[in-house]
Design a protein around this motif. Structure first.
Motif, short mmCIF file in Angstrom:
data_model
loop_
_atom_site.label_atom_id
_atom_site.label_comp_id
_atom_site.label_asym_id
_atom_site.label_seq_id
_atom_site.Cartn_x
_atom_site.Cartn_y
_atom_site.Cartn_z
N LEU A 115 29.56 -90.30 42.39
CA LEU A 115 29.74 -89.79 43.75
C LEU A 115 28.81 -90.51 44.72
CD1 LEU A 115 29.70 -85.93 42.95
CD2 LEU A 115 31.60 -87.56 42.71
N ASP A 116 29.39 -90.94 45.83
CA ASP A 116 28.57 -91.46 46.92
C ASP A 116 27.90 -90.28 47.62
OD1 ASP A 116 27.48 -93.29 48.72
OD2 ASP A 116 29.10 -92.91 50.16
N VAL A 117 26.62 -90.40 47.88
CA VAL A 117 25.88 -89.29 48.49
C VAL A 117 26.28 -89.10 49.94
CG1 VAL A 117 23.59 -88.49 49.20
CG2 VAL A 117 23.93 -89.51 46.93
N GLN A 118 26.27 -90.19 50.72
CA GLN A 118 26.45 -90.08 52.18
C GLN A 118 27.90 -90.35 52.55
OE1 GLN A 118 23.27 -92.96 52.68
NE2 GLN A 118 22.13 -91.48 53.93
N VAL A 136 26.85 -88.86 38.42
CA VAL A 136 25.91 -89.91 38.81
C VAL A 136 26.09 -90.16 40.30
CG1 VAL A 136 25.31 -92.35 38.55
CG2 VAL A 136 25.90 -90.99 36.53
N PHE A 137 24.99 -90.06 41.05
CA PHE A 137 25.03 -90.29 42.49
C PHE A 137 24.77 -91.76 42.80
CE2 PHE A 137 23.96 -85.67 42.89
CZ PHE A 137 25.10 -85.31 43.59
N VAL A 138 25.46 -92.26 43.83
CA VAL A 138 25.24 -93.61 44.36
C VAL A 138 24.78 -93.45 45.81
CG1 VAL A 138 26.26 -95.84 44.90
CG2 VAL A 138 26.99 -94.60 42.85
N THR A 139 23.67 -94.09 46.14
CA THR A 139 23.16 -93.98 47.52
C THR A 139 22.61 -95.31 47.99
OG1 THR A 139 21.56 -92.87 48.94
CG2 THR A 139 20.91 -93.21 46.65
N VAL A 178 22.91 -86.20 36.77
CA VAL A 178 22.23 -86.63 35.56
C VAL A 178 21.56 -87.99 35.76
CG1 VAL A 178 23.76 -85.34 34.02
CG2 VAL A 178 24.37 -87.67 34.67
N ASP A 179 21.93 -88.70 36.85
CA ASP A 179 21.31 -90.00 37.10
C ASP A 179 21.60 -90.42 38.55
OD1 ASP A 179 19.87 -92.26 36.70
OD2 ASP A 179 21.04 -92.95 34.97
N SER A 181 25.90 -100.43 31.81
CA SER A 181 25.22 -99.83 30.67
C SER A 181 25.27 -98.31 30.72
CB SER A 181 23.78 -100.32 30.61
OG SER A 181 23.08 -99.71 29.55
N LYS A 182 24.99 -97.75 31.91
CA LYS A 182 24.99 -96.29 32.04
C LYS A 182 26.40 -95.71 31.87
CE LYS A 182 20.86 -96.03 34.89
NZ LYS A 182 20.25 -95.61 36.17
N VAL A 183 27.36 -96.37 32.47
CA VAL A 183 28.74 -95.88 32.32
C VAL A 183 29.16 -95.95 30.86
CG1 VAL A 183 31.15 -96.34 32.89
CG2 VAL A 183 29.40 -96.42 34.68
#
Length: 396
Positions: A56-59, A84-87, A105-106, A119-121
């Motif tokens: 998910l994108d935060v903003q 997992v957030f993307v910012t 979670v990340d 790697s995380k995915v």
């Protein structure tokens, strides 16, 4: 890999170029990537699919990533999905604290580190596949357990049936020995008495009137043994499926009248009488010998348990069937006992001293069934019993 069996991933961002870039970054042959450009669109997808991971994108305008995450954590279907957030904001803004409170979670910070993202995915995809495999194994184990329980129950039922069969066999042999011993002992004693009289030249013991009684006694004992042997043979034929029906045109009215006459002496010996109601002539295609067995068994049963009261026999015809009814006014049969009375080796009363192997009604029902007919029972304790046999006129 099919679309249904692939691992599903959700990416949410309000910028199309970000969605394209992230899609290209995490796509693999065993994954299905779903894209949403708003929180509302993402919720619709979340309720429809089971995702291994949501990025998910935060903003975002309107519903931001944190709000979407809180809604996901508050819904049973989406509560378990890793987030997992993307910012693009700097780490110094401390979005991480708020994100973890929302259920993340990340975190991934823009510009994205390609190796770190992949790697995380990969980790979350592997975890999801392990969970799915574990779930499949649990379901398989549960199915196996249920199958084993069903098999165990079947084995228990089979064991119970086997034990019942063995018990019935032992009881059967005991009853046969007991029932055959009585007429054999009588014949043996009669033979000894006759031998003794012959040795003493006591020819008066063989006078015509006494000799007639001897013959009658011998006949009764022999008929009793023949009846027992016939019953055992019929049970064997029924059990092996070899019971045969030889149909011919039978005058049922004449047959029932003849049997009533033949059984009248036996009825008198029990203190009873037979009352026959068979005014019209009824004929049909049946096995005459087997129909005789049916009628004799029903009348004998009524006399045995009729308490010395009159036994009524009636014969009537419907459009396609003949109906034979035998009514007694004896001890009757309880509703519970009516459920078992047509089984083999069952009797109206336990520890019955009236003779027989408890096979009469069992054989009767099998013979009626073999003719394509039906037998019913109406009775109450203390109010006698009414047995009704319906036989198709033309056979089945």
């Amino acid at each position: 890999m099919t679309h249904d069996s692939s691992t599903k991933l959700l990416i949410v961002d309000d910028l199309p170029e970000n969605l394209r870039a992230l899609n290209a970054l995490i796509r693999e042959h065993d994954r299905s990537i779903y894209q949403a450009s708003s929180g509302e669109e993402a919720l619709a997808l979340l309720l429809e699919h089971d995702f291994a991971l949501a990025i998910l994108d935060v903003q975002m305008p309107g519903m931001d990533g944190f709000e979407l995450a809180q809604l996901m954590r508050g819904t049973e279907k989406t509560r378990h999905i890793p987030i997992v957030f993307v910012t693009a904001a700097g780490k110094e803004m401390n979005f991480s604290f708020q994100g973890y409170e929302s259920g993340a979670v990340d975190f991934l910070h823009k510009p994205l580190d390609i190796n770190a993202v992949q790697s995380k995915v990969n980790v979350f995809v592997a975890l999801h596949q392990q969970r799915m495999e574990t779930r499949r194994q649990v379901l398989a184990l549960e199915q196996s357990r249920l199958q084993q329980e069903a098999l165990l129950q079947e084995l228990r039922t089979t064991q119970a049936e086997l034990q019942r069969s063995l018990r019935m066999r032992d009881e059967f042999m005991s009853m046969v020995a007991h029932e055959l011993r009585t007429p054999l002992n009588t014949l043996f004693l009669e033979t000894q008495m006759r031998t003794l009289n012959l040795e003493r030249d006591n020819l008066a013991a063989f006078a015509p009137d006494k000799l007639q009684k001897m013959v009658e006694r011998d006949g009764r004992q022999i008929r009793s043994m023949v009846r027992l042997i016939d019953d055992m043979l019929d049970v064997s034929r029924i059990s092996s499926g070899k019971l045969s029906i030889r149909r011919e045109l039978v005058d049922l009215s004449e047959l029932v009248r003849r049997l009533a006459d033949d059984l009248s002496p036996y009825a008198a010996s029990t203190g009873s009488t037979l009352e026959l109601q068979a005014l019209e002539q009824i004929s049909g295609y049946w096995d005459a010998f087997r129909v005789e067995q049916i009628v004799v068994n029903l009348i004998s049963n009524a006399l045995r348990y009729g308490g010395g009261k009159p036994v009524a026999i009636s014969l009537a015809a419907t459009q396609n069937s003949a109906v034979i009814e035998v009514r007694d006014h004896g001890i009757g049969i309880s509703a519970k006992d009516q459920e078992r009375i047509f089984d083999a080796f069952e009797r109206v009363v336990q520890h019955d001293r009236s003779g027989g192997l408890g096979l009469g009604l069992f054989i009767t029902k099998q013979l009626v069934d073999a003719h394509g007919g039906a037998i019913t029972l109406q009775s109450q304790p203390g109010h006698g019993a009414l047995f009704s046999v319906t036989l198709p006129l033309a056979g089945s």
